[in-house]
Design an enzyme around this catalytic site. Sequence first.
Site, PDB file in Angstrom:
ATOM      1  N   GLY A 210      43.071  43.464  34.376  1.00  0.00           N
ATOM      2  CA  GLY A 210      42.163  43.245  35.507  1.00  0.00           C
ATOM      3  C   GLY A 210      42.768  43.771  36.786  1.00  0.00           C
ATOM      4  O   GLY A 210      43.723  44.556  36.769  1.00  0.00           O
ATOM      5  N   ASN A 211      42.222  43.350  37.914  1.00  0.00           N
ATOM      6  CA  ASN A 211      42.766  43.742  39.214  1.00  0.00           C
ATOM      7  C   ASN A 211      42.574  42.587  40.194  1.00  0.00           C
ATOM      8  O   ASN A 211      42.046  41.537  39.839  1.00  0.00           O
ATOM      9  CB  ASN A 211      42.124  45.040  39.714  1.00  0.00           C
ATOM     10  CG  ASN A 211      40.617  44.942  39.810  1.00  0.00           C
ATOM     11  OD1 ASN A 211      40.078  44.125  40.559  1.00  0.00           O
ATOM     12  ND2 ASN A 211      39.919  45.779  39.047  1.00  0.00           N
ATOM     13  N   TYR A 212      42.982  42.807  41.446  1.00  0.00           N
ATOM     14  CA  TYR A 212      43.035  41.732  42.430  1.00  0.00           C
ATOM     15  C   TYR A 212      41.744  41.537  43.219  1.00  0.00           C
ATOM     16  O   TYR A 212      41.707  40.750  44.161  1.00  0.00           O
ATOM     17  CB  TYR A 212      44.166  41.993  43.422  1.00  0.00           C
ATOM     18  CG  TYR A 212      45.545  41.976  42.817  1.00  0.00           C
ATOM     19  CD1 TYR A 212      46.085  40.805  42.294  1.00  0.00           C
ATOM     20  CD2 TYR A 212      46.308  43.142  42.762  1.00  0.00           C
ATOM     21  CE1 TYR A 212      47.345  40.791  41.738  1.00  0.00           C
ATOM     22  CE2 TYR A 212      47.575  43.139  42.213  1.00  0.00           C
ATOM     23  CZ  TYR A 212      48.100  41.970  41.696  1.00  0.00           C
ATOM     24  OH  TYR A 212      49.355  41.953  41.154  1.00  0.00           O
TER      25      TYR A 212
END
Length: 402
Positions: A210-212
């Site tokens: 995923g990412n932030y």
Amino acid sequence: MSLQGKKFVLGITGSIAAYKACYLIRGLVKRGCEVQVVITPSGKEFITPITLSALTHKPVISEFFSQRDGTWNSHVNLGLWADAMIVAPCTASTLGKMAHGIADNMLITTYLSMKAPVFIAPAMDLDMYRHPSTQSNLQQLLRYGNHIIEPESGFLASGLEGKGRMEEPDEIIRYLDDYFKGNTRQLEGKRVLVTAGPTYEKIDPVRFIGNYSSGKMGVALAEECARRGAHVTLIAGPISAPLHDKRVERIDVESCEEMYQAATPRFAACDAAILCAAVADFRPETVAGTKIKREKDDLVLRLSPTHDIAAALGGMKRPDQVMVGFALETDHEESHAQDKLRRKKLDFIVLNSLRNEGTCFQTDDNQVTILSAEGCKPYEKKPKAEVASDIVDELAARLVRK
């Protein structure tokens, strides 16, 4: 900025929500406005004039006579000085007095002398709000040309919705900004698709790639479009940002595949799409059915590309549709964004850079440049709600030209 240099009379009444007036004043002053507070006697029971005066840099007006030497406060002059009057919070009692012209305090006499638009943010408990007398007073104030600002329902021109809670200061400021820009219902009748947040690509039942992304920018864009009258569908990955506007249709997804399956069939019915989601470019080639155990010192994951949602929608795009993309870059920002603009058949692209500290992921601010075939427009760092307004200004202008 449309509020720069504007003069506001802020009426504060005796509500527990009076503390929110401090945030409202601070937000208006930050935008270059002058604010003169007029407070009712009961309002002073909830917040002190000293606090308000420190924020506005002006003496707070409460009584007709400020001294025992004949000096008096002119409600007529205030009515001529202001570009607008805001009554926030406005209690049921003050609503009734405004609706029926009961001029027994400085706030009501100022209201009755006001030559400028008046904006009212009611604040009371739900039973008081629902009472027929309150609803009758609200309708009467609307007939007089006042603007009622409330949570979830915006202004009370099309129905009796809302729960009596005072609208948040940032939302009131955004409404005022829209009003003075003349674009309050600019997207009336348009259908807008917005994607927001990250996607999670599963490795096993408990881990993912995923990412932030928090989804704050996408949610701000969805709410801004709804505020301007659009029917908005928000396709949201696993976001932490709250969505307050109940007019926005929300579809929750997790993976790129789910976002693709939600977006592609809906795009044809839309006038515009704002592709703000930070979609994962790759996913694990295989997903383990059980949790992967640590059995050796390394783990090799084979990754496969995910759907390119922007390219897919670009291939479906009609000449009458507007498509907006986002590019988050770490180097050669403008050239990478221009390449993406052309490849994905976007009308314009919003570029931001991780080199701008305090912007992008999980922050309340952003700093963007809007790029199109006509050139680029850089913007200063500002709250994401204001960035959303800038982006929707550009979108609305292009929809008019289509």
